[in-house]
Design a protein around this motif. Structure first.
Motif, PDB file in Angstrom:
ATOM      1  N   LEU A 162      27.607  18.236 -62.409  1.00 18.42           N
ATOM      2  CA  LEU A 162      28.453  19.146 -61.643  1.00 18.42           C
ATOM      3  C   LEU A 162      27.694  19.865 -60.536  1.00 18.42           C
ATOM      4  O   LEU A 162      28.188  19.984 -59.411  1.00 18.42           O
ATOM      5  N   VAL A 163      26.488  20.349 -60.858  1.00 21.41           N
ATOM      6  CA  VAL A 163      25.756  21.215 -59.932  1.00 21.41           C
ATOM      7  C   VAL A 163      24.761  20.436 -59.075  1.00 21.41           C
ATOM      8  O   VAL A 163      24.701  20.620 -57.855  1.00 21.41           O
ATOM      9  N   TYR A 164      23.968  19.577 -59.683  1.00 20.44           N
ATOM     10  CA  TYR A 164      22.877  18.888 -58.984  1.00 20.44           C
ATOM     11  C   TYR A 164      23.366  17.639 -58.247  1.00 20.44           C
ATOM     12  O   TYR A 164      23.040  17.425 -57.075  1.00 20.44           O
ATOM     13  N   TYR A 165      24.172  16.820 -58.942  1.00 21.51           N
ATOM     14  CA  TYR A 165      24.639  15.573 -58.329  1.00 21.51           C
ATOM     15  C   TYR A 165      25.980  15.735 -57.604  1.00 21.51           C
ATOM     16  O   TYR A 165      26.337  14.885 -56.782  1.00 21.51           O
ATOM     17  N   GLY A 166      26.732  16.782 -57.914  1.00 15.10           N
ATOM     18  CA  GLY A 166      28.014  17.004 -57.257  1.00 15.10           C
ATOM     19  C   GLY A 166      29.052  15.966 -57.608  1.00 15.10           C
ATOM     20  O   GLY A 166      29.683  15.381 -56.723  1.00 15.10           O
TER      21      GLY A 166
END
Length: 262
Positions: free
Chosen positions: A221-225
């Motif tokens: 969710l946060v790093y790879y989007g």
């Protein structure tokens, strides 16, 4: 389900006490602290800086934006360790109150895990700051992090209930758990990619390490989007509720004996 339903009914009845216990835990943590709640941001930020310096020569060449990669894993692991370590002493630490009046004993464990969740949310300020400084890409998926936080909260509550009741009868459980969490840290892909492990170790980590599922989702969710895969998403929910069931069952079975040991 009946056990969980009864606990929810009891929780609603004592919701004001739960709220006060959470506030008490947060105030005690930052009492006489000059920076107060700012430490929730500074602490993970300083740990990230130290670990980035230490591990950069080993891993950063293979991991894009290593600080964000590291912090997304470390934030979830710290939430787990802080909440469960505090939960372990939640019954013993409130022995005086338990002996004086009747309150649902699980509410003390619930309040410690909840206060740790509040701390985790505050600590995300450090993650946002690092993402801005490193020019990481923000996507709409970032705002879905509560889905992962809820899963980990349920898992930590179940594990916390189990540890809390076990620590009443076996006080050395806290020393054993310290060793377990140390090993757990290095067997969790926080500062290294899971792909660098041998196939056999990869299988063990993916099959038996619950944090693999929660850190994996959070990084997606946060790093790879992107949205987490179905297997990781479903596995996270299943593990969380299985751990909650085990914790509730063990706690309910032994809670009437607490008064004899605290």
């Amino acid at each position: 389900m009946e056990l969980l339903k009864n606990r929810l009914i009891g929780l609603y009845k004592y919701k004001d006490l739960w709220e006060q216990l959470v506030i008490r835990d947060l105030k005690l943590k930052y009492r006489r602290s000059f920076l107060g709640y700012v430490w929730s941001v500074l602490n993970p930020l300083m740990i990230m800086i130290v670990m980035t310096i230490v591990f950069s020569t080993m891993f950063q060449r293979d991991i894009e934006n290593f600080p964000v990669y590291l912090l997304t894993g470390r934030a979830m692991f710290d939430f787990m360790t802080i909440s469960t370590n505090k939960s372990m002493n939640s019954i013993i630490g409130n022995a005086a109150l338990i002996k004086k009046t009747y309150v649902p004993k699980y509410i003390f464990t619930l309040s410690t895990v909840t206060s740790a969740l509040v701390d985790f949310i505050f600590s995300l300020g450090a993650l946002v700051l690092v993402m801005i400084v490193t020019r990481a890409k923000f996507t709409i998926y970032f705002f879905l992090f509560p889905l992962v936080a809820i899963q980990l909260y349920i898992f930590c509550l179940g594990l916390g209930l189990f540890l809390a009741q076990a620590n009443v009868f076996f006080r050395d459980i806290q020393y054993i758990y310290s060793v377990v969490t140390t090993a757990w840290l290095y067997l969790t892909p926080i500062f290294y990619p899971v792909d660098m492990l041998s196939p056999k170790i990869q299988f063990l980590v993916k099959a038996f390490n619950p944090l693999y599922y929660y850190i994996g989702q959070f990084r997606d969710l946060v790093y790879y989007g992107r949205m987490p895969g179905y297997r990781v998403l479903a596995g996270g929910w299943i593990i969380a509720f299985v751990m909650l069931f085990i914790g509730l069952k063990c706690f309910a079975k032994n809670q009437n004996k607490f008064i004899l040991y605290i």
